[in-house]
Enzyme design. Structure first.
Site, PDB file in Angstrom:
ATOM      1  N   PHE A   1      51.745  18.964 -12.195  1.00  0.00           N
ATOM      2  CA  PHE A   1      52.764  19.789 -11.536  1.00  0.00           C
ATOM      3  C   PHE A   1      54.115  19.753 -12.243  1.00  0.00           C
ATOM      4  O   PHE A   1      55.161  19.820 -11.614  1.00  0.00           O
ATOM      5  CB  PHE A   1      52.912  19.397 -10.049  1.00  0.00           C
ATOM      6  CG  PHE A   1      51.880  20.077  -9.193  1.00  0.00           C
ATOM      7  CD1 PHE A   1      50.558  19.676  -9.241  1.00  0.00           C
ATOM      8  CD2 PHE A   1      52.221  21.126  -8.361  1.00  0.00           C
ATOM      9  CE1 PHE A   1      49.591  20.312  -8.483  1.00  0.00           C
ATOM     10  CE2 PHE A   1      51.269  21.770  -7.601  1.00  0.00           C
ATOM     11  CZ  PHE A   1      49.952  21.362  -7.666  1.00  0.00           C
TER      12      PHE A   1
ATOM     13  N   ARG B   1      47.887  35.861  -1.160  1.00  0.00           N
ATOM     14  CA  ARG B   1      48.926  35.608  -0.160  1.00  0.00           C
ATOM     15  C   ARG B   1      50.135  34.961  -0.836  1.00  0.00           C
ATOM     16  O   ARG B   1      50.010  33.972  -1.522  1.00  0.00           O
ATOM     17  CB  ARG B   1      48.379  34.696   0.962  1.00  0.00           C
ATOM     18  CG  ARG B   1      47.349  35.395   1.828  1.00  0.00           C
ATOM     19  CD  ARG B   1      46.829  34.493   2.919  1.00  0.00           C
ATOM     20  NE  ARG B   1      45.909  33.479   2.433  1.00  0.00           N
ATOM     21  CZ  ARG B   1      45.305  32.573   3.228  1.00  0.00           C
ATOM     22  NH1 ARG B   1      45.553  32.559   4.521  1.00  0.00           N
ATOM     23  NH2 ARG B   1      44.462  31.700   2.723  1.00  0.00           N
TER      24      ARG B   1
ATOM     25  N   GLU C   1      42.693  25.552  -3.217  1.00  0.00           N
ATOM     26  CA  GLU C   1      41.878  26.741  -3.473  1.00  0.00           C
ATOM     27  C   GLU C   1      41.565  26.787  -4.965  1.00  0.00           C
ATOM     28  O   GLU C   1      42.384  26.415  -5.792  1.00  0.00           O
ATOM     29  CB  GLU C   1      42.629  28.003  -3.053  1.00  0.00           C
ATOM     30  CG  GLU C   1      42.652  28.170  -1.564  1.00  0.00           C
ATOM     31  CD  GLU C   1      43.487  29.365  -1.099  1.00  0.00           C
ATOM     32  OE1 GLU C   1      43.576  30.348  -1.837  1.00  0.00           O
ATOM     33  OE2 GLU C   1      44.037  29.284   0.007  1.00  0.00           O
TER      34      GLU C   1
ATOM     35  N   PHE D   1      43.523  18.441   2.354  1.00  0.00           N
ATOM     36  CA  PHE D   1      44.309  18.462   1.113  1.00  0.00           C
ATOM     37  C   PHE D   1      43.640  19.265   0.000  1.00  0.00           C
ATOM     38  O   PHE D   1      44.046  19.194  -1.148  1.00  0.00           O
ATOM     39  CB  PHE D   1      44.559  17.025   0.628  1.00  0.00           C
ATOM     40  CG  PHE D   1      45.393  16.216   1.583  1.00  0.00           C
ATOM     41  CD1 PHE D   1      46.774  16.296   1.543  1.00  0.00           C
ATOM     42  CD2 PHE D   1      44.800  15.410   2.533  1.00  0.00           C
ATOM     43  CE1 PHE D   1      47.552  15.566   2.432  1.00  0.00           C
ATOM     44  CE2 PHE D   1      45.571  14.675   3.425  1.00  0.00           C
ATOM     45  CZ  PHE D   1      46.953  14.752   3.383  1.00  0.00           C
TER      46      PHE D   1
ATOM     47  N   TYR E   1      54.754  21.932 -14.792  1.00  0.00           N
ATOM     48  CA  TYR E   1      54.778  23.140 -15.613  1.00  0.00           C
ATOM     49  C   TYR E   1      55.842  24.117 -15.120  1.00  0.00           C
ATOM     50  O   TYR E   1      55.837  24.502 -13.950  1.00  0.00           O
ATOM     51  CB  TYR E   1      53.414  23.828 -15.602  1.00  0.00           C
ATOM     52  CG  TYR E   1      52.357  23.025 -16.321  1.00  0.00           C
ATOM     53  CD1 TYR E   1      52.186  23.159 -17.702  1.00  0.00           C
ATOM     54  CD2 TYR E   1      51.573  22.113 -15.638  1.00  0.00           C
ATOM     55  CE1 TYR E   1      51.238  22.407 -18.370  1.00  0.00           C
ATOM     56  CE2 TYR E   1      50.616  21.359 -16.309  1.00  0.00           C
ATOM     57  CZ  TYR E   1      50.454  21.510 -17.671  1.00  0.00           C
ATOM     58  OH  TYR E   1      49.521  20.759 -18.334  1.00  0.00           O
TER      59      TYR E   1
ATOM     60  N   LYS F   1      50.896  15.517   5.413  1.00  0.00           N
ATOM     61  CA  LYS F   1      50.469  16.776   4.788  1.00  0.00           C
ATOM     62  C   LYS F   1      51.683  17.572   4.298  1.00  0.00           C
ATOM     63  O   LYS F   1      51.720  18.047   3.167  1.00  0.00           O
ATOM     64  CB  LYS F   1      49.646  17.590   5.798  1.00  0.00           C
ATOM     65  CG  LYS F   1      49.297  18.985   5.370  1.00  0.00           C
ATOM     66  CD  LYS F   1      48.355  19.022   4.186  1.00  0.00           C
ATOM     67  CE  LYS F   1      48.299  20.420   3.601  1.00  0.00           C
ATOM     68  NZ  LYS F   1      47.463  20.547   2.440  1.00  0.00           N
TER      69      LYS F   1
ATOM     70  N   CYS G   1      50.112  28.249   1.325  1.00  0.00           N
ATOM     71  CA  CYS G   1      50.481  26.922   1.829  1.00  0.00           C
ATOM     72  C   CYS G   1      51.900  26.484   1.479  1.00  0.00           C
ATOM     73  O   CYS G   1      52.702  26.227   2.384  1.00  0.00           O
ATOM     74  CB  CYS G   1      49.487  25.892   1.328  1.00  0.00           C
ATOM     75  SG  CYS G   1      47.882  26.096   2.101  1.00  0.00           S
TER      76      CYS G   1
ATOM     77  N   GLY H   1      53.405  29.978  -5.186  1.00  0.00           N
ATOM     78  CA  GLY H   1      53.173  30.980  -4.141  1.00  0.00           C
ATOM     79  C   GLY H   1      52.022  30.499  -3.288  1.00  0.00           C
ATOM     80  O   GLY H   1      51.834  29.296  -3.103  1.00  0.00           O
TER      81      GLY H   1
HETATM   82  P1  NAD Z   1      42.617  31.484   6.830  1.00  0.00           P
HETATM   83  O1  NAD Z   1      43.646  32.420   7.311  1.00  0.00           O
HETATM   84  O2  NAD Z   1      41.943  31.741   5.512  1.00  0.00           O
HETATM   85  O3  NAD Z   1      41.463  31.314   7.921  1.00  0.00           O
HETATM   86  C1  NAD Z   1      41.706  31.109   9.276  1.00  0.00           C
HETATM   87  C2  NAD Z   1      40.485  31.607  10.052  1.00  0.00           C
HETATM   88  O4  NAD Z   1      40.640  31.267  11.431  1.00  0.00           O
HETATM   89  C3  NAD Z   1      40.311  33.128  10.003  1.00  0.00           C
HETATM   90  O5  NAD Z   1      39.012  33.441   9.558  1.00  0.00           O
HETATM   91  C4  NAD Z   1      40.521  33.567  11.450  1.00  0.00           C
HETATM   92  O6  NAD Z   1      39.756  34.688  11.830  1.00  0.00           O
HETATM   93  C5  NAD Z   1      40.100  32.319  12.219  1.00  0.00           C
HETATM   94  N1  NAD Z   1      40.653  32.240  13.565  1.00  0.00           N
HETATM   95  C6  NAD Z   1      41.911  32.545  13.992  1.00  0.00           C
HETATM   96  N2  NAD Z   1      42.010  32.344  15.317  1.00  0.00           N
HETATM   97  C7  NAD Z   1      40.810  31.896  15.730  1.00  0.00           C
HETATM   98  C8  NAD Z   1      40.306  31.504  17.004  1.00  0.00           C
HETATM   99  N3  NAD Z   1      41.065  31.525  18.106  1.00  0.00           N
HETATM  100  N4  NAD Z   1      39.013  31.098  17.082  1.00  0.00           N
HETATM  101  C9  NAD Z   1      38.220  31.071  15.982  1.00  0.00           C
HETATM  102  N5  NAD Z   1      38.642  31.433  14.762  1.00  0.00           N
HETATM  103  C10 NAD Z   1      39.929  31.832  14.636  1.00  0.00           C
HETATM  104  O7  NAD Z   1      43.324  30.062   6.783  1.00  0.00           O
HETATM  105  P2  NAD Z   1      43.097  28.870   5.737  1.00  0.00           P
HETATM  106  O8  NAD Z   1      43.717  29.210   4.437  1.00  0.00           O
HETATM  107  O9  NAD Z   1      41.701  28.419   5.781  1.00  0.00           O
HETATM  108  O10 NAD Z   1      44.029  27.745   6.399  1.00  0.00           O
HETATM  109  C11 NAD Z   1      43.697  27.154   7.643  1.00  0.00           C
HETATM  110  C12 NAD Z   1      44.642  25.998   7.893  1.00  0.00           C
HETATM  111  O11 NAD Z   1      44.457  24.978   6.901  1.00  0.00           O
HETATM  112  C13 NAD Z   1      46.112  26.345   7.831  1.00  0.00           C
HETATM  113  O12 NAD Z   1      46.835  25.561   8.742  1.00  0.00           O
HETATM  114  C14 NAD Z   1      46.506  25.968   6.415  1.00  0.00           C
HETATM  115  O13 NAD Z   1      47.881  25.679   6.287  1.00  0.00           O
HETATM  116  C15 NAD Z   1      45.671  24.733   6.206  1.00  0.00           C
HETATM  117  N6  NAD Z   1      45.324  24.460   4.804  1.00  0.00           N
HETATM  118  C16 NAD Z   1      45.012  25.482   3.965  1.00  0.00           C
HETATM  119  C17 NAD Z   1      44.662  25.208   2.646  1.00  0.00           C
HETATM  120  C18 NAD Z   1      44.344  26.332   1.697  1.00  0.00           C
HETATM  121  O14 NAD Z   1      44.319  26.071   0.485  1.00  0.00           O
HETATM  122  N7  NAD Z   1      44.090  27.549   2.145  1.00  0.00           N
HETATM  123  C19 NAD Z   1      44.618  23.886   2.194  1.00  0.00           C
HETATM  124  C20 NAD Z   1      44.900  22.859   3.086  1.00  0.00           C
HETATM  125  C21 NAD Z   1      45.253  23.149   4.396  1.00  0.00           C
END
Ligand code: NAD
Length: 436
Positions: free
Chosen positions: A252, A332, A155, A152, A254, A207, A263, A260
Site C-alpha cells: 500500500f 462502485r 475483492e 477482511f 503506491y 475493521k 469500502c 475507490g
Molecule cells: P453488496 O452490496 O455486494 O451485497 C449486499 C447484498 O445484501 C445484496 O445482494 C442485497 O440484495 C442483500 N440484502 C440487502 N438487504 C437484505 C435483506 N434484508 N435480506 C437479505 N439480503 C439483503 O455488499 P458487499 O460488498 O458484499 O458488502 C457487505 C458488507 O461487507 C458491507 O458492510 C461491507 O462494508 C462489508 N465488506 C465488504 C467487502 C468488499 O470487499 N466488498 C470486504 C469486507 C467487508
C-alpha cells in the site's frame, strides 16, 4: 454444520461458497430474487476469480443452496452470518437499514436458540443496539445471540483471503460463541491460531481502523508524490527505500489515482462520523479523505495542462481500466469512472477498455454520448491522441509499445505508475505518471 448466510454480495457469496467448500451445509439468502434464480443455475452475479468453480462444486455436491425465503432459510438452522450491505448515508454515517430489516425478518422466523455473526462492516455499538432489536422481536422462548465477525477479504482475491485469512476477529463476551467460532473456522485456523477474540465494540472498530490505516498509507504516498513531481524525484525510489524497512512494510505504498471501491471511502466516512458523534476531532483521517478526493483531479490537471495550448474538444483518448481495482468488475466509487465523467465533458471522444468491467460500466455511463467501449486494449490506439491508464490490471503492465507508437500525440498518462517511464521514452513516447 448447517449455516445460513444472509446477503449474496461480494462478502456473502464468498462466505457461503467457501464455508460449503470447507464441508458445511450452507443456505444463502437474498431479497434479490433475480440474483437468487441466477445463483441457483450457477450464474455468479459479479466477477471474482475462483468463485464460480467453488460455487459450481457446492451446487453439485448439494452443500450449497439459495433461497429468497426467510422461512426456508431458517428451517433447522442455528448459525447465521449476516453479510448485507451497509452503504453510506448523505452525512457519511452508515445506513443500517439492511441490517435491521434482515435481523427483524430473521427474528420473526427463527424458532430455535441461534447465533448470528455480523460480518458486515458496522459502526461501534451496532452489535449492542441490534441485540436489543432482536430481544424485542424474537419469538417467545427463543434466544438469539449476536457476535461480531468483521470480514477482511479483498475483492479480486476474495476466495483466497477467506480460505487463508491473516486473522479471524470474533467480537463476543460469550465463551460458548467463541468456542463455536473456533470449531467453525477450525480448517482455516489449524496451522497457526489466527483467531483473535475481543469485545464486540473492539471488533467493530478493528475493521474500520484497518481500512483507514491502509487508506492513510495511500494518501500519504499520494501527497508525497506531489512533492516528488515538484522536486523531480521519482516516488518509486522513495517507495522502495521506505518499504524495505519492515516497520513500514512494502504494501500500500503506491502513489497513483487514489483509492475507490465500496469500502475505503465509506468506511473512512463512517469512522469520521464515529469521532464526530463522540465529540472528538480527527485530523489524520480528514486529511486522508481530502487528499484522496483531490488526487484524481491532480492527475486530470496534468492532462489538461499538457493540452493547455490545444483544443481539447478535438482530442480523443483511450482509457485502460474502469473497475476500482484489478481483478474485479466492481465500479462502485471507481476513480476511473469519476475521471471519465469529468474528461468526457471536455474532450471529443473517450475509448474505454476493461478486461471485465465494461458491461457494468455501460449502465453507469449511459448518459455520456461521446464514449465508445472497445473490445481490445489496442483497438482504439490509432484513433486516440493519448492513452490514459486508470486501473493497474496485469495485462497493462507490459504493453505492446510498437502498437502504442500509433498514438497521435505520442504520450501516455499513467495514473497507476505501472510503466517504466524510461522504457516508454525509448519507444518515442512521452510519459507522465504521478510523482515520477
Ligand atoms: P453488496 O452490496 O455486494 O451485497 C449486499 C447484498 O445484501 C445484496 O445482494 C442485497 O440484495 C442483500 N440484502 C440487502 N438487504 C437484505 C435483506 N434484508 N435480506 C437479505 N439480503 C439483503 O455488499 P458487499 O460488498 O458484499 O458488502 C457487505 C458488507 O461487507 C458491507 O458492510 C461491507 O462494508 C462489508 N465488506 C465488504 C467487502 C468488499 O470487499 N466488498 C470486504 C469486507 C467487508
Amino acid at each position: 454444520m448447517n449455516i445460513t448466510v444472509i446477503g449474496t454480495g461480494y462478502v456473502g457469496l464468498v462466505t457461503g461458497a467457501c464455508l460449503a467448500d470447507l464441508g458445511h451445509t450452507v443456505k444463502c439468502l437474498d431479497i434479490d430474487k433475480r440474483k437468487i434464480d441466477n445463483l441457483k443455475s450457477g450464474i455468479v452475479p459479479f466477477y471474482e476469480p475462483g468463485l464460480d468453480t467453488i460455487l459450481e462444486k457446492g451446487l453439485i455436491n448439494k452443500r450449497l443452496s439459495f433461497t429468497s425465503s426467510y422461512s426456508e432459510a431458517t428451517k433447522d438452522i442455528m448459525i447465521y452470518f449476516n453479510c448485507v450491505g451497509t452503504p453510506p448515508m448523505e452525512d457519511g454515517s452508515s445506513d443500517l437499514r439492511h441490517i435491521s430489516d434482515s435481523l427483524i425478518n430473521l427474528s420473526k422466523h427463527i424458532k430455535k436458540d441461534s447465533i448470528i455473526f455480523i460480518k458486515s462492516t458496522v459502526p461501534v455499538g451496532t452489535n449492542s443496539s441490534m441485540q436489543n432489536l432482536l430481544d424485542v422481536n424474537s419469538l417467545e422462548n427463543v434466544n438469539i445471540r449476536l457476535a461480531s465477525n468483521p470480514e477482511f477479504l479483498k475483492e479480486g482475491d476474495a476466495v483466497r483471503d477467506f480460505m487463508r485469512p491473516d486473522r479471524i476477529v470474533i467480537g463476543t463476551h460469550d465463551d460458548e460463541i467463541a468456542s463455536l467460532a473456533k470449531d467453525l473456522y477450525q480448517p482455516l485456523n489449524k496451522q497457526k491460531d489466527k483467531m483473535i477474540i475481543m469485545k464486540p465494540h473492539a471488533a467493530e472498530l478493528t475493521k474500520y481502523a484497518s481500512n483507514s490505516f491502509l487508506a492513510t498509507k495511500i494518501s500519504f504516498m499520494n501527497e508525497l508524490a506531489r512533492l516528488c513531481d515538484t522536486l523531480e524525484i521519482d516516488i518509486e525510489d522513495i517507495r522502495k527505500g521506505m518499504g524495505s524497512d519492515p516497520r513500514i512494510g512494502s504494501h500500500f505504498l503506491y502513489a497513483g489515482l487514489g483509492y475507490g471501491g465500496s469500502c475505503f471511502p465509506k468506511d473512512i466516512d463512517a469512522l469520521l462520523d464515529t469521532f464526530k458523534k463522540n465529540h472528538l476531532e480527527n485530523k489524520v483521517l480528514s486529511s486522508v479523505k481530502l487528499i484522496n478526493e483531490t488526487q484524481f483531479e491532480y492527475f486530470l490537471n496534468k492532462i489538461l495542462k499538457h493540452y493547455a495550448d490545444s483544443d481539447l474538444s478535438e482530442k480523443s483518448f483511450s482509457i485502460w481500466g474502469l473497475s476500482f481495482k484489478p481483478e474485479t468488475d466492481d465500479i462502485r466509487d471507481s476513480v476511473s469512472i469519476k475521471l471519465i465523467k469529468k474528461l468526457s465533458r471536455k474532450c471529443k471522444r473517450l475509448f474505454l477498455y476493461d478486461p471485465v468491467a465494461a458491461q457494468v460500466a455501460k449502465s453507469e455511463l449511459q448518459e455520456f454520448n461521446n464514449l465508445c467501449f472497445v473490445e481490445g486494449p489496442y483497438d482504439s490506439i490509432k484513433e486516440s491522441n493519448a492513452l490514459i491508464i486508470c486501473t493497474e490490471w496485469k495485462i497493462f503492465w507490459n504493453p505492446d509499445f510498437n502498437n502504442l507508437r500509433s498514438l497521435k500525440d505520442k504520450i501516455i498518462f499513467d495514473g497507476r505508475n505501472i510503466l517504466n517511464g524510461h522504457k516508454v521514452n525509448q519507444y518515442g513516447l512521452e510519459y507522465l505518471g504521478i510523482g515520477t
